[in-house]
Design a protein around this motif. Structure first.
Motif, PDB file in Angstrom:
ATOM      1  N   MET A 162       3.578  -9.383   8.856  1.00  0.00           N
ATOM      2  CA  MET A 162       4.079  -8.038   9.166  1.00  0.00           C
ATOM      3  C   MET A 162       4.838  -7.482   7.965  1.00  0.00           C
ATOM      4  O   MET A 162       5.541  -8.227   7.270  1.00  0.00           O
ATOM      5  N   GLU A 168      -5.352   1.425  13.002  1.00  0.00           N
ATOM      6  CA  GLU A 168      -4.942   0.607  14.141  1.00  0.00           C
ATOM      7  C   GLU A 168      -3.967  -0.498  13.738  1.00  0.00           C
ATOM      8  O   GLU A 168      -3.322  -1.116  14.591  1.00  0.00           O
ATOM      9  N   ARG A 169      -3.841  -0.762  12.421  1.00  0.00           N
ATOM     10  CA  ARG A 169      -2.897  -1.777  11.963  1.00  0.00           C
ATOM     11  C   ARG A 169      -1.537  -1.177  11.616  1.00  0.00           C
ATOM     12  O   ARG A 169      -0.616  -1.901  11.246  1.00  0.00           O
ATOM     13  N   TYR A 229      -4.837   0.941   4.681  1.00  0.00           N
ATOM     14  CA  TYR A 229      -4.888   0.085   5.863  1.00  0.00           C
ATOM     15  C   TYR A 229      -5.571   0.804   7.019  1.00  0.00           C
ATOM     16  O   TYR A 229      -5.427   2.025   7.175  1.00  0.00           O
ATOM     17  N   ARG A 252       1.729   0.634  12.955  1.00  0.00           N
ATOM     18  CA  ARG A 252       2.440   0.890  14.206  1.00  0.00           C
ATOM     19  C   ARG A 252       3.766   1.577  13.898  1.00  0.00           C
ATOM     20  O   ARG A 252       4.497   1.159  12.997  1.00  0.00           O
ATOM     21  N   GLU A 270       0.345  -6.556   9.860  1.00  0.00           N
ATOM     22  CA  GLU A 270       0.577  -5.336  10.620  1.00  0.00           C
ATOM     23  C   GLU A 270       1.653  -4.543   9.880  1.00  0.00           C
ATOM     24  O   GLU A 270       2.627  -5.129   9.381  1.00  0.00           O
TER      25      GLU A 270
END
Length: 334
Positions: A148, A216-217, A213, A219, A175
């Motif tokens: 992350m 969807e990765r 990126y 957030r 992420e």
């Protein structure tokens, strides 16, 4: 008892059959002496990383280098006179013609996770700030195993390291977490069209780095959300619309990650009412700076600062009309 001087011993050795073989190893040649006195022009500092423990978590501070702010007495602090800024620099034994501002991001490891907080410059902004990748490797942190990346705000020295100069992601399996308010501002076409020219580079950098990126990765997180186990966001807007600090917690221990709540501590910790030229909403930035400093001082909570002298680990104490950054002693133990 017979005392033999070093000179006599060397003289006797010179007269022996083995002198020619031994003396070059015992007495440095002129070339060897010159090499000792003249280090290689390519000499570098040792790798810049430093670890501290927060409960069961390991925090690794990763130095990315530095940039220089020329003439820091002129325009760097919006609401202080050149004389006052110069006096503050001299009081901290810092030069007044150019101020060195370090860049240090960090990794938090534990529970099988490696979480980066910010990414540095990626070596794409200036040659003096291009060491993050080297220092991550020296610390044994593999970008492919970063799970992350948590971003505090979208200034280029915090997000440029998300992708390489070729536009490919540098953390292919991570992420990416971003503050909701930052995303809403920097990704807004209307805000970009109204922004002054000095801010256009940040809009373009943000779109390019996050564009590396899959959507969807990426957030978005709320201002005071728990972004990862043991990492709590702390709303600290003002520097930018969604600027965020963090509290790293584990086993009853805490560490406050100030992000850019303060730029160089010699100026903005000692003088929390001073407004840095980079702050988009200076009054709000000051209010949040004072609030976080008050909390850190009252709770005796260790802090780290993105632009504090490396490794940037220490405490905030109250001092006269402001505060003081007290660097923690360097420790060989973690």
């Amino acid at each position: 008892m017979v005392c033999v001087s070093r000179r006599s011993a060397l003289g006797a050795l010179a007269a022996s059959p083995v002198a020619a073989a031994l003396l070059p190893h015992l007495t440095p040649t002129a070339a060897q002496a010159q090499q000792t006195a003249q280090p290689s022009p390519n000499v570098q500092q040792a790798p810049g990383f430093y670890r501290v423990r927060v409960g069961d978590l390991i925090v690794t501070r990763i130095n990315d280098g530095q940039f220089a702010r020329p003439n820091p007495t002129e325009g760097f602090v919006r609401n202080a006179s050149p004389d006052d800024v110069a006096a503050a620099l001299r009081d901290a034994f810092l030069p007044t013609e150019a101020l060195t501002i370090p860049i240090t991001f960090m990794a938090v490891q534990g529970g099988g996770r490696t979480v980066l907080i910010d990414t540095g410059t990626g070596g794409q902004l200036m040659p003096t700030a291009a060491f993050g990748a080297r220092n991550m490797a020296a610390a044994g942190i593999d970008p492919a195993r970063v799970t992350m990346v948590v971003i505090s705000h979208f200034h280029p020295d915090h997000i440029s390291g998300l992708a390489g100069a070729d536009g490919k992601p540098l953390f292919p399996n991570a992420e990416i977490l971003v503050p909701e308010a930052e995303w809403a501002f920097w990704m807004d076409d209307a805000a970009m069209s109204r922004a002054p020219e000095a801010m256009q580079g940040t809009f373009k950098t943000a779109r390019a780095r996050f564009g590396a990126y899959p959507q969807e990765r990426i957030r978005r997180y709320d201002a005071n959300a728990e972004v990862a186990p043991g990492i709590q966001a702390i709303a600290a807007a003002g520097h930018t619309p969604g600027h965020t600090a963090f509290a790293v917690s584990s086993g009853g221990k805490q560490l406050m990650v100030l992000s850019d709540t303060s730029n160089h501590p010699a100026l903005f910790v000692r003088n929390p009412g001073w407004h840095a030229v980079f702050d988009m909403d200076p009054a709000l930035a000051e209010a949040n700076r004072r609030k976080l400093f008050d909390r850190a001082a009252a709770d005796r909570m260790p802090v780290v600062g993105y632009h504090f002298p490396f490794p940037g680990v220490g405490h905030i104490s109250q001092r006269d009309r402001g505060f003081e950054f007290e660097p923690a002693p360097w420790s060989a133990e973690i």
